[in-house]
Scaffold this active site. Structure first.
Site, PDB file in Angstrom:
ATOM      1  N   LYS A  82       0.762  -1.232  -0.055  1.00 55.58           N
ATOM      2  CA  LYS A  82      -0.164   0.125  -0.007  1.00 55.58           C
ATOM      3  C   LYS A  82       0.821   1.495   0.054  1.00 55.58           C
ATOM      4  CE  LYS A  82      -0.607   0.429   5.079  1.00 55.58           C
ATOM      5  NZ  LYS A  82      -0.031   1.686   5.168  1.00 55.58           N
ATOM      6  N   ASP A  83       2.096   1.155   0.389  1.00 59.45           N
ATOM      7  CA  ASP A  83       2.901   2.475   0.569  1.00 59.45           C
ATOM      8  C   ASP A  83       3.633   2.548  -0.987  1.00 59.45           C
ATOM      9  OD1 ASP A  83       2.577   2.753   3.308  1.00 59.45           O
ATOM     10  OD2 ASP A  83       4.336   1.528   3.630  1.00 59.45           O
ATOM     11  N   ARG A 131      -8.242   8.787   3.572  1.00 59.95           N
ATOM     12  CA  ARG A 131      -9.392   7.588   3.327  1.00 59.95           C
ATOM     13  C   ARG A 131     -10.240   6.982   4.370  1.00 59.95           C
ATOM     14  NH1 ARG A 131      -9.031   2.105   4.276  1.00 59.95           N
ATOM     15  NH2 ARG A 131      -6.905   2.544   5.111  1.00 59.95           N
ATOM     16  N   ARG A 132      -9.510   6.795   5.437  1.00 59.94           N
ATOM     17  CA  ARG A 132     -10.208   6.265   6.964  1.00 59.94           C
ATOM     18  C   ARG A 132     -11.156   7.430   7.374  1.00 59.94           C
ATOM     19  NH1 ARG A 132      -4.794   3.729   9.092  1.00 59.94           N
ATOM     20  NH2 ARG A 132      -4.821   1.500   8.372  1.00 59.94           N
ATOM     21  N   ARG A 149       0.404  10.348  14.217  1.00 59.67           N
ATOM     22  CA  ARG A 149       1.106   9.435  13.128  1.00 59.67           C
ATOM     23  C   ARG A 149       2.167   8.693  14.240  1.00 59.67           C
ATOM     24  NH1 ARG A 149       4.518  11.959   8.851  1.00 59.67           N
ATOM     25  NH2 ARG A 149       5.189   9.759   8.577  1.00 59.67           N
ATOM     26  N   GLY A 150       2.837   7.764  13.849  1.00 59.83           N
ATOM     27  CA  GLY A 150       3.931   7.058  14.625  1.00 59.83           C
ATOM     28  C   GLY A 150       3.805   5.456  14.376  1.00 59.83           C
ATOM     29  N   ASN A 151       4.417   4.862  15.190  1.00 56.89           N
ATOM     30  CA  ASN A 151       4.502   3.406  15.028  1.00 56.89           C
ATOM     31  C   ASN A 151       3.170   3.021  15.778  1.00 56.89           C
ATOM     32  OD1 ASN A 151       5.430   3.098  17.684  1.00 56.89           O
ATOM     33  ND2 ASN A 151       7.409   3.048  17.108  1.00 56.89           N
ATOM     34  N   ARG A 155       1.112   4.887  18.395  1.00 59.90           N
ATOM     35  CA  ARG A 155      -0.323   5.363  18.318  1.00 59.90           C
ATOM     36  C   ARG A 155      -1.544   4.827  19.356  1.00 59.90           C
ATOM     37  NH1 ARG A 155      -1.694   3.587  12.247  1.00 59.90           N
ATOM     38  NH2 ARG A 155       0.497   2.430  12.504  1.00 59.90           N
ATOM     39  N   CYS A 243      -1.947   9.511  -2.448  1.00 58.27           N
ATOM     40  CA  CYS A 243      -3.084   9.433  -1.331  1.00 58.27           C
ATOM     41  C   CYS A 243      -3.685  10.752  -1.258  1.00 58.27           C
ATOM     42  CB  CYS A 243      -2.319   8.797  -0.250  1.00 58.27           C
ATOM     43  SG  CYS A 243      -1.155   9.943   0.381  1.00 58.27           S
TER      44      CYS A 243
END
Length: 314
Positions: A82-83, A131-132, A149-151, A155, A243
């Protein structure tokens, strides 16, 4: 002595986990080969702006890795599909797409849910994905979306730090990391939110002219997954490939038939277009473009024009 095969990845916990999974799959096919992890820092790892689309959008987490491939510093790159931009750079190829894990999103929440309708009025949900956000607002306009954001661990911590009711994440990442969500609850959104193109799939990228490496990687390719994600990426490319638009898609193969579900909407989720089409796999090579065209002709072209206009004015 046969050379060690160098495999490039980002340094994040999830990226390393996924790369180790890919190496494990390759090692099972080629137990005598030697593989070495090579860590590469991308712009997405160093720029922590919450507005991803303003600092590169798709491709933000892969450009430096792809350059390392082109420069011959690594032999294989492992990505979250997806990236990746829909167009693979000249000289590179997606030589292996293993069987996809869950493609869907889920909510991690402070209280259990059976449906999005169970969210409290005005609930605060954390995500930086447009999108979400658009799909949440389409289904529940009262929801307050908080950019984060973040890992994954970061989150999850932000649920308490920012007094959120929950956060929205990909199921595949949770499962691959075997993430500890503590006392929080998980609610799958597989029936309510369409995922990003390629979500849940890994992509092994290599140099197009490296037949030796490409042959090794192709041994773990899954044909049904490849068919599905190719249509999702085709659809995304028809909308511009970034995106910057709220686009969701999910294709799946069932026997000789492939079904593509797709949506595109305004940022606030109020202008909404969606389509579901099934075709025989053998004749569905252009299905992504066909569905995109149907959505554009139904009025989605106005969404793209408005978003592109607003981004230009910014």
């Amino acid at each position: 002595m046969e050379k060690t095969i160098k495999v490039g990845t980002r340094k994040s916990k999830l990226a390393v986990c996924q790369t180790e999974l890919a190496i494990q799959m390759l090692q099972e096919k080629y137990p005598d080969k030697q593989f070495e992890l090579c860590y590469i820092t991308t712009e997405g790892d160093t720029n922590h702006s919450t507005d991803i689309k303003m600092i590169g959008g798709k491709g933000l987490f892969v450009k430096e890795i792809e350059q390392s491939l082109l420069d011959g510093k690594i032999d294989i790159a492992v990505h979250s599909l997806k990236d990746l931009l829909p167009q693979t750079p000249t000289g590179l190829v997606l030589s292996g797409i293993p069987k996809r894990a869950s493609a869907f999103d889920c909510l991690i929440t402070v209280k259990p849910l059976n449906d999005l309708a169970d969210l409290p009025k005005g609930a605060k949900i954390g995500t930086s994905s447009i999108r979400r956000t658009a799909q949440l607002h389409h289904l529940r306009p009262d929801i307050e979306v908080v950019p984060i954001r973040g890992n994954l661990d970061t989150r999850i911590r932000k649920i308490a730090d920012l007094n959120l009711f929950g956060i929205m994440v990909a199921e595949s990442g949770l499962k691959r990391l075997n993430a500890d969500t503590g006392d929080y609850y998980r609610f799958s959104l597989s029936d309510q939110i369409l995922p990003a193109s390629g979500q849940g799939a890994l992509a092994l990228e290599s140099r197009a002219d490296d037949d030796y490496i490409n042959g090794i990687i192709h041994s773990i390719d899954d044909q049904d997954t490849r068919v599905s994600v190719r249509l999702e990426r085709q659809l995304l490319a028809a909308f511009g490939g970034s995106c910057n638009f709220p686009v969701g898609s999910y294709a799946h193969v069932d026997g000789s038939t492939v079904t593509l579900h797709a949506m595109i909407s305004s940022y606030d989720g109020q202008d909404w277009y969606e389509k579901t089409v099934s075709q025989a796999v053998d004749s569905a090579g252009n299905l992504g473009n066909e569905v995109a065209s149907q959505l554009l002709n139904a009025g989605a072209n106005k969404i793209i024009e408005e978003i592109e206009g607003s981004n230009t004015n910014d």
